[in-house]
Design a protein around this motif. Sequence first.
Motif, PDB file in Angstrom:
ATOM      1  N   GLN A   1      -7.580   2.291  -1.777  1.00 19.68           N
ATOM      2  CA  GLN A   1      -8.530   1.540  -0.961  1.00 19.68           C
ATOM      3  C   GLN A   1      -8.737   0.134  -1.516  1.00 19.68           C
ATOM      4  O   GLN A   1      -8.780  -0.843  -0.768  1.00 19.68           O
ATOM      5  N   THR A   2      -8.833   0.015  -2.819  1.00 19.28           N
ATOM      6  CA  THR A   2      -8.978  -1.304  -3.443  1.00 19.28           C
ATOM      7  C   THR A   2      -7.734  -2.153  -3.189  1.00 19.28           C
ATOM      8  O   THR A   2      -7.829  -3.347  -2.886  1.00 19.28           O
TER       9      THR A   2
ATOM     10  N   LEU B   1      -4.773  -6.495  -0.228  1.00 13.86           N
ATOM     11  CA  LEU B   1      -3.692  -6.829   0.699  1.00 13.86           C
ATOM     12  C   LEU B   1      -4.227  -7.591   1.908  1.00 13.86           C
ATOM     13  O   LEU B   1      -3.580  -8.530   2.386  1.00 13.86           O
ATOM     14  N   VAL B   2      -5.403  -7.226   2.417  1.00 15.80           N
ATOM     15  CA  VAL B   2      -6.002  -7.953   3.544  1.00 15.80           C
ATOM     16  C   VAL B   2      -6.157  -9.429   3.180  1.00 15.80           C
ATOM     17  O   VAL B   2      -5.788 -10.318   3.950  1.00 15.80           O
TER      18      VAL B   2
ATOM     19  N   ALA C   1       0.140  -1.034   6.622  1.00 14.26           N
ATOM     20  CA  ALA C   1       1.182  -1.442   5.672  1.00 14.26           C
ATOM     21  C   ALA C   1       0.975  -0.757   4.328  1.00 14.26           C
ATOM     22  O   ALA C   1       1.927  -0.250   3.715  1.00 14.26           O
ATOM     23  N   GLY C   2      -0.271  -0.722   3.856  1.00 20.08           N
ATOM     24  CA  GLY C   2      -0.573  -0.035   2.597  1.00 20.08           C
ATOM     25  C   GLY C   2      -0.254   1.446   2.683  1.00 20.08           C
ATOM     26  O   GLY C   2       0.317   2.031   1.754  1.00 20.08           O
ATOM     27  N   ALA C   3      -0.603   2.055   3.818  1.00 21.98           N
ATOM     28  CA  ALA C   3      -0.322   3.482   4.007  1.00 21.98           C
ATOM     29  C   ALA C   3       1.181   3.739   4.074  1.00 21.98           C
ATOM     30  O   ALA C   3       1.659   4.764   3.579  1.00 21.98           O
TER      31      ALA C   3
ATOM     32  N   ASN D   1       9.305   3.137   6.601  1.00 24.68           N
ATOM     33  CA  ASN D   1       7.946   3.216   7.146  1.00 24.68           C
ATOM     34  C   ASN D   1       7.468   1.856   7.651  1.00 24.68           C
ATOM     35  O   ASN D   1       6.797   1.774   8.688  1.00 24.68           O
ATOM     36  N   LEU D   2       7.786   0.795   6.915  1.00 22.89           N
ATOM     37  CA  LEU D   2       7.334  -0.544   7.323  1.00 22.89           C
ATOM     38  C   LEU D   2       7.973  -0.990   8.631  1.00 22.89           C
ATOM     39  O   LEU D   2       7.399  -1.800   9.361  1.00 22.89           O
ATOM     40  N   ARG D   3       9.138  -0.463   8.945  1.00 22.22           N
ATOM     41  CA  ARG D   3       9.784  -0.841  10.207  1.00 22.22           C
ATOM     42  C   ARG D   3       8.952  -0.404  11.407  1.00 22.22           C
ATOM     43  O   ARG D   3       9.104  -0.953  12.504  1.00 22.22           O
ATOM     44  N   ALA D   4       8.054   0.547  11.201  1.00 16.53           N
ATOM     45  CA  ALA D   4       7.159   0.958  12.282  1.00 16.53           C
ATOM     46  C   ALA D   4       6.223  -0.178  12.688  1.00 16.53           C
ATOM     47  O   ALA D   4       5.672  -0.170  13.784  1.00 16.53           O
ATOM     48  N   LEU D   5       6.058  -1.177  11.816  1.00 12.24           N
ATOM     49  CA  LEU D   5       5.218  -2.338  12.122  1.00 12.24           C
ATOM     50  C   LEU D   5       5.992  -3.477  12.763  1.00 12.24           C
ATOM     51  O   LEU D   5       5.439  -4.547  12.992  1.00 12.24           O
TER      52      LEU D   5
END
Length: 198
Positions: free
Chosen positions: A118-119, A124-125, A151-153, A182-186
């Motif tokens: 979470q931190t 990242l935000v 992205a973090g997830a 996984n990032l390609r989903a974005l």
Amino acid sequence: MEIARAAGALFVRQGLRATRAEDIAQAAGIAPRTFYRYFATKEEAVAPLYAAGAQRWAEAVRAAPAHLGVPQALEHAVRHTLTPGAGVSAASWEWVRTLIRLADSSPALRKVWAEVCQTSEATLVEILATRLAPDGPATIAPALRFAAAVAGAAVRVAVESWAATSSPPTGPEGPAALALHNLRALSGFDWREHGPAN
């Protein structure tokens, strides 16, 4: 970090249940009272190890070349931090695997892992907001918070998925390959439209 390394080594070698806070203190060369000055529980002692990896990834996003768009900066960071030898040795990845697996079986350790994630997401935000609006945003759009969480997830789930297997840390089943997948989903997300609101 000395205490965290001592805790991680004991957890990996003898298991979480068999390790006491006093054992960690002894291995770190400190008094138990000193241990409890920094950590309330033995599980909290490995938080700096978890955090170091998360911070390394977030900082790699920040350090990605300025000409890269957000998706490319995220991928750049994955390649530079989740590939053994690029930031962490292959032997260290085996420690990561064990510590992530331990978090699956211990609610107290799972809580520590979740807090670190979470931190990292909050960091990242801020990094993504700065990449999208270098002069500083007035506010951060909720959609950017959502995208940073996704992205973090994507990276967290890749590391956790890899840790649950016996696959080597390199190759198509390694954490870097899984995170890139996984990032390609974005890929369809419009980062500019959902960037900081001015």
